[in-house]
Each structure stands twice: as structure tokens, then as C-alpha cells.
Design a protein around this motif. Structure first.
Motif, PDB file in Angstrom:
ATOM      1  N   SER A 164       1.034  -1.069   0.003  1.00  0.00           N
ATOM      2  CA  SER A 164      -0.041  -0.056  -0.042  1.00  0.00           C
ATOM      3  C   SER A 164       1.010   1.289  -0.104  1.00  0.00           C
ATOM      4  N   VAL A 165       2.056   1.074   0.377  1.00  0.00           N
ATOM      5  CA  VAL A 165       3.062   2.224   0.436  1.00  0.00           C
ATOM      6  C   VAL A 165       4.034   2.228  -0.819  1.00  0.00           C
ATOM      7  N   THR A 166       4.612   1.090  -1.410  1.00  0.00           N
ATOM      8  CA  THR A 166       5.348   0.992  -2.472  1.00  0.00           C
ATOM      9  C   THR A 166       4.916   1.592  -3.795  1.00  0.00           C
ATOM     10  N   TYR A 167       3.513   1.270  -3.805  1.00  0.00           N
ATOM     11  CA  TYR A 167       2.816   1.528  -5.337  1.00  0.00           C
ATOM     12  C   TYR A 167       2.460   2.826  -5.062  1.00  0.00           C
ATOM     13  N   LYS A 168       1.909   3.365  -4.092  1.00  0.00           N
ATOM     14  CA  LYS A 168       1.574   4.781  -3.931  1.00  0.00           C
ATOM     15  C   LYS A 168       2.670   5.765  -4.053  1.00  0.00           C
ATOM     16  N   PHE A 169       3.868   5.384  -3.565  1.00  0.00           N
ATOM     17  CA  PHE A 169       5.087   6.058  -3.869  1.00  0.00           C
ATOM     18  C   PHE A 169       5.611   6.308  -5.358  1.00  0.00           C
ATOM     19  N   PHE A 170       5.569   5.043  -6.052  1.00  0.00           N
ATOM     20  CA  PHE A 170       5.596   5.233  -7.464  1.00  0.00           C
ATOM     21  C   PHE A 170       4.691   6.091  -8.343  1.00  0.00           C
ATOM     22  N   THR A 171       3.461   6.167  -7.836  1.00  0.00           N
ATOM     23  CA  THR A 171       2.264   6.821  -8.615  1.00  0.00           C
ATOM     24  C   THR A 171       2.421   8.289  -8.209  1.00  0.00           C
ATOM     25  N   GLU A 172       2.285   8.674  -6.931  1.00  0.00           N
ATOM     26  CA  GLU A 172       1.802   9.888  -6.282  1.00  0.00           C
ATOM     27  C   GLU A 172       3.356  11.088  -6.231  1.00  0.00           C
ATOM     28  N   GLU A 173       4.445  10.178  -5.904  1.00  0.00           N
ATOM     29  CA  GLU A 173       5.652  10.904  -5.842  1.00  0.00           C
ATOM     30  C   GLU A 173       6.489  10.794  -6.972  1.00  0.00           C
ATOM     31  N   LEU A 174       6.422   9.682  -7.745  1.00  0.00           N
ATOM     32  CA  LEU A 174       7.130   9.783  -8.793  1.00  0.00           C
ATOM     33  C   LEU A 174       6.423   9.915 -10.319  1.00  0.00           C
ATOM     34  N   GLY A 175       5.042   9.892 -10.343  1.00  0.00           N
ATOM     35  CA  GLY A 175       4.218  10.170 -11.333  1.00  0.00           C
ATOM     36  C   GLY A 175       4.143   8.922 -12.314  1.00  0.00           C
ATOM     37  N   PHE A 176       4.145   7.737 -12.070  1.00  0.00           N
ATOM     38  CA  PHE A 176       4.070   6.455 -12.920  1.00  0.00           C
ATOM     39  C   PHE A 176       2.467   6.225 -12.660  1.00  0.00           C
ATOM     40  N   ARG A 177       2.066   5.754 -13.828  1.00  0.00           N
ATOM     41  CA  ARG A 177       0.799   5.233 -14.234  1.00  0.00           C
ATOM     42  C   ARG A 177       0.804   3.619 -14.086  1.00  0.00           C
ATOM     43  N   ILE A 178      -0.154   2.987 -13.434  1.00  0.00           N
ATOM     44  CA  ILE A 178      -0.224   1.547 -13.192  1.00  0.00           C
ATOM     45  C   ILE A 178      -1.061   1.318 -14.457  1.00  0.00           C
ATOM     46  N   ASN A 179      -0.614   0.581 -15.334  1.00  0.00           N
ATOM     47  CA  ASN A 179      -1.193   0.138 -16.923  1.00  0.00           C
ATOM     48  C   ASN A 179      -2.065  -1.153 -16.444  1.00  0.00           C
ATOM     49  N   GLU A 180      -1.210  -2.075 -15.852  1.00  0.00           N
ATOM     50  CA  GLU A 180      -1.962  -3.430 -15.568  1.00  0.00           C
ATOM     51  C   GLU A 180      -1.326  -3.787 -14.324  1.00  0.00           C
ATOM     52  N   CYS A 181      -2.224  -4.585 -13.487  1.00  0.00           N
ATOM     53  CA  CYS A 181      -1.618  -5.107 -12.337  1.00  0.00           C
ATOM     54  C   CYS A 181      -2.498  -6.431 -11.868  1.00  0.00           C
ATOM     55  N   VAL A 182      -2.055  -7.173 -10.726  1.00  0.00           N
ATOM     56  CA  VAL A 182      -2.486  -8.400 -10.419  1.00  0.00           C
ATOM     57  C   VAL A 182      -3.196  -7.879  -8.853  1.00  0.00           C
ATOM     58  N   GLU A 183      -4.495  -7.931  -8.715  1.00  0.00           N
ATOM     59  CA  GLU A 183      -5.035  -7.092  -7.589  1.00  0.00           C
ATOM     60  C   GLU A 183      -5.979  -8.396  -6.792  1.00  0.00           C
ATOM     61  N   THR A 184      -5.964  -8.340  -5.356  1.00  0.00           N
ATOM     62  CA  THR A 184      -6.801  -9.214  -4.690  1.00  0.00           C
ATOM     63  C   THR A 184      -8.357  -8.559  -4.693  1.00  0.00           C
ATOM     64  N   GLU A 185      -9.387  -9.141  -4.281  1.00  0.00           N
ATOM     65  CA  GLU A 185     -10.545  -8.715  -4.027  1.00  0.00           C
ATOM     66  C   GLU A 185     -10.577  -7.522  -3.281  1.00  0.00           C
ATOM     67  N   GLU A 186      -9.620  -7.530  -2.496  1.00  0.00           N
ATOM     68  CA  GLU A 186      -9.806  -6.549  -1.288  1.00  0.00           C
ATOM     69  C   GLU A 186      -9.104  -5.172  -1.721  1.00  0.00           C
ATOM     70  N   GLY A 187      -8.391  -5.122  -2.988  1.00  0.00           N
ATOM     71  CA  GLY A 187      -7.781  -3.966  -3.709  1.00  0.00           C
ATOM     72  C   GLY A 187      -6.446  -4.019  -3.478  1.00  0.00           C
ATOM     73  N   ASP A 188      -5.495  -5.025  -2.533  1.00  0.00           N
ATOM     74  CA  ASP A 188      -4.425  -5.034  -2.588  1.00  0.00           C
ATOM     75  C   ASP A 188      -3.773  -5.368  -3.597  1.00  0.00           C
ATOM     76  N   ILE A 189      -2.547  -4.750  -4.245  1.00  0.00           N
ATOM     77  CA  ILE A 189      -1.812  -4.918  -5.546  1.00  0.00           C
ATOM     78  C   ILE A 189      -0.683  -5.889  -5.233  1.00  0.00           C
TER      79      ILE A 189
END
Length: 330
Positions: A164-189
Motif C-alpha cells: 500500500s506504500v510502495t505503489y503509492k510512492f511510484f504513482t503519487e511521488e514519481l508520477g508513474f501510471r499503473i497500466n496493468e496489475c494483479v489485485e486481490t478482491e480487497e484491492g491489494d496490489i
């Protein structure tokens, strides 16, 4: 205009057998040597323009010391330093040209545990005539040796840090867009394919519950122009007595892949072609579920899940894993 990252720049690799790594990356993969300074070698593919996209230095074990990205503007380096420093990240300032071909830079440790670098200014060395392409828009002669990929494509990194911290860092701090992901039903990437360019991913980040060390570098990827190039690369690897995984095709990214290991450092290399580009400004993340993960990894061909090829994994903090793990475990 907010500061932004333009592209993946280079990977700094250490090898316990530099001679073997140089043979692998030059003669098998087909990278060109830009220059040697001391005991460090700087290489790039025939279509790369900046000074290098890979450096190889001696070390006690295979290790990736840092992964570097070029920003869109010169002032973005200082803006990122202010932004990240203001949020408590320790910023290391690297004087211009300390790394050959790379101007003023900053380095910091991401929450995933990986050491990252940001820079803008670069040198684009002129190639001597014997190696220079006749094309004015190309650096070296193409298909001159080895598998001969065109350019650096992406990196794949693993971590057991809080997702929940690592992906947020790449998207919010560095500006990356998540194009595809494997995600649980609870929303954990569980895994994210992220980019700042039209590529499906410049960085793939895979989360684990527990690793022996927090940060791992899984592979570096170089782009080949077509599937014929990739099939030729498979022959070249086998002629050199190297084990390969693939050719195969990912469902995620739709790209055709081939994996091989550098015998000197243990670094995985993916040769990569096909896939798709993203130009839509409103792209919505393609979500895969955990039960679809094996299919997401391998659409057809040699499976990268549970493959019997056993190799050591490079640890981004400098410690080689004590036990072997299945190649390309994602």
C-alpha cells in the motif's frame, strides 16, 4: 508544470566475474561498449543514445547498486529533491559527471528498498566511424553482433515492503501510471506494470509476503524489433551453452519474451518484443485476479511459472540470496 520523469535511463550492475559478464552482454546480448573507466564498463544497445544504459563494475557478488531515470527537464531534478526531501526521504546529491555521461543527479531509497537515481543532463558520445550506423538517426550499426537489441526497455523489481506504500510512492511521488496489475478482491496490489511513457511498463514491481532481503532486482529488459530477432536470440543463447526460458508470450503486456542469465553476475535479462503501446490519456488499469496470475504471466510458450531452471536472484542491497529460487518467480 509539475516535475516529471521522462524515461528509464540505466542500471548500475556489479558482477563477481566481470570478464564473464562482459562476454555475455557484449557477445551474446550484443551491447556496444561506450568506454571503460578504471574497472567499470559502460554499455548501450545500438539504438540507445545516451552514454550508457548499463554499467558493470566488480563486486563480491551480483548486485544492482541503483536504477536511474532521466527527468523531462533539468529543473525537475532539484524539484524532486525538494519534494522528496520535504517528506523525509534522505537525498544524496551526485555531482555532475561523477557517473560518466550523467550530469547532476540525486539518489534516494524508495519504500520498496531499491536505490533510485534521477538526472537530466547527459552526454551522447560520438561513435567512431567503424562502428557508426550510416543512418543519421541511429547510433551504432544494427545487428552487428549477438542478439543485438535496439534499446533498453524496462526493469522488473521485487519487494516485501508494504504494497500500500510502495505503489503509492511510484504513482503519487514519481508520477508513474499503473497500466496493468494483479489485485486481490480487497484491492491489494500484488504486482503492478507501471510507466511514464507509452510503454506498457518502464517498471514492473512485484510484492511478496516475505523475502530474505526487502529489495530484489529481478531482471533488466532490452527491446528487439520483432519476433524473428527474438528467435534468432534464442539460437545465439543456446550456441553459447546458456539455458533460456521461452520464447513465450505474456498475457499481461502481450509481449513476446525470452529470458537468459548472465553467468558473471546472475542477473536475468529479458529480450522483449511485440506488446502494445498506450496513447489514451484516460487509460484505465487492467486488473487481473490472483487466480489468473499464471495465465497473465504466460499466454503461450515456455511457462515462467514453476520453471525448473534454478538460478540465484540478485539482491538490490548487495546480498545474494542464500538459496536458489525458481527463475522468474513472479
Amino acid at each position: 508544470m509539475k516535475q516529471a520523469i521522462a524515461k528509464l535511463g540505466y542500471v548500475a550492475l556489479q558482477s563477481s566475474n566481470v570478464e564473464a559478464s562482459l562476454h555475455f552482454f557484449q557477445d551474446v546480448i550484443g551491447l556496444e561498449l561506450t568506454e571503460q573507466i578504471g574497472d567499470t564498463y559502460y554499455l548501450r544497445a545500438w539504438g540507445d543514445f545516451q552514454h550508457h544504459t548499463l554499467s558493470i563494475a566488480p563486486g563480491e557478488a551480483g548486485r544492482v547498486t541503483h536504477i536511474a531515470f532521466r527527468t523531462k527537464r533539468k529543473e525537475d531534478v532539484a524539484l524532486f529533491a525538494d519534494q522528496l526531501g520535504g517528506k523525509g526521504y534522505e537525498i544524496e546529491h551526485i555531482a555532475a559527471w561523477t557517473t560518466p555521461g550523467i550530469g547532476e543527479a540525486i539518489r534516494f531509497t524508495a519504500p520498496s528498498g531499491h536505490r533510485l537515481e534521477l538526472y537530466y543532463d547527459i552526454e551522447k558520445p560520438v561513435v567512431e566511424e567503424s562502428r557508426r550506423s550510416v543512418l543519421k538517426n541511429q547510433t551504432y550499426k544494427s545487428y552487428n553482433k549477438g542478439a543485438s537489441p535496439r534499446r533498453l526497455d524496462h526493469v522488473n523489481i521485487h519487494t516485501d515492503a508494504d504494497s500500500s506504500v510502495t505503489y503509492k510512492f511510484f504513482t503519487e511521488e514519481l508520477g508513474f501510471r499503473i497500466n496493468e496489475c494483479v489485485e486481490t478482491e480487497e484491492g491489494d496490489i500484488l504486482a503492478g506494470w507501471m510507466s511514464v511513457t507509452p510503454l506498457v511498463h518502464d517498471v514492473a514491481l512485484v510484492s511478496h509476503e516475505k523475502l530474505e532481503t526487502t529489495a530484489r532486482f529481478h531482471h533488466i529488459s532490452y527491446w528487439q524489433d520483432n519476433s524473428g530477432d527474438l528467435l534468432r536470440a534464442a539460437d545465439i543463447c543456446k550456441e553459447h551453452g546458456l539455458q533460456i526460458i521461452g520464447p513465450g508470450k505474456h498475457s499481461i503486456s502481450q509481449a513476446i519474451y525470452l529470458y537468459v542469465i548472465d553467468p558473471g553476475s546472475g542477473c536475468r535479462v529479458e529480450l522483449f518484443t511485440g506488446g502494445y503501446l498506450i496513447f489514451e490519456p484516460d487509460w484505465e488499469t487492467v486488473v487481473w485476479r490472483p487466480e489468473e496470475r499464471a495465465f497473465g504471466n504466460t499466454y503461450w510458450g515456455d511457462s515462467i511459472t514453476g520453471n525448473p531452471l534454478i538460478v540465484p536472484t540478485i539482491d538490490a542491497t548487495g546480498i545474494k540470496e542464500k538459496k536458489a529460487v525458481p527463475a522468474l518467480e513472479v
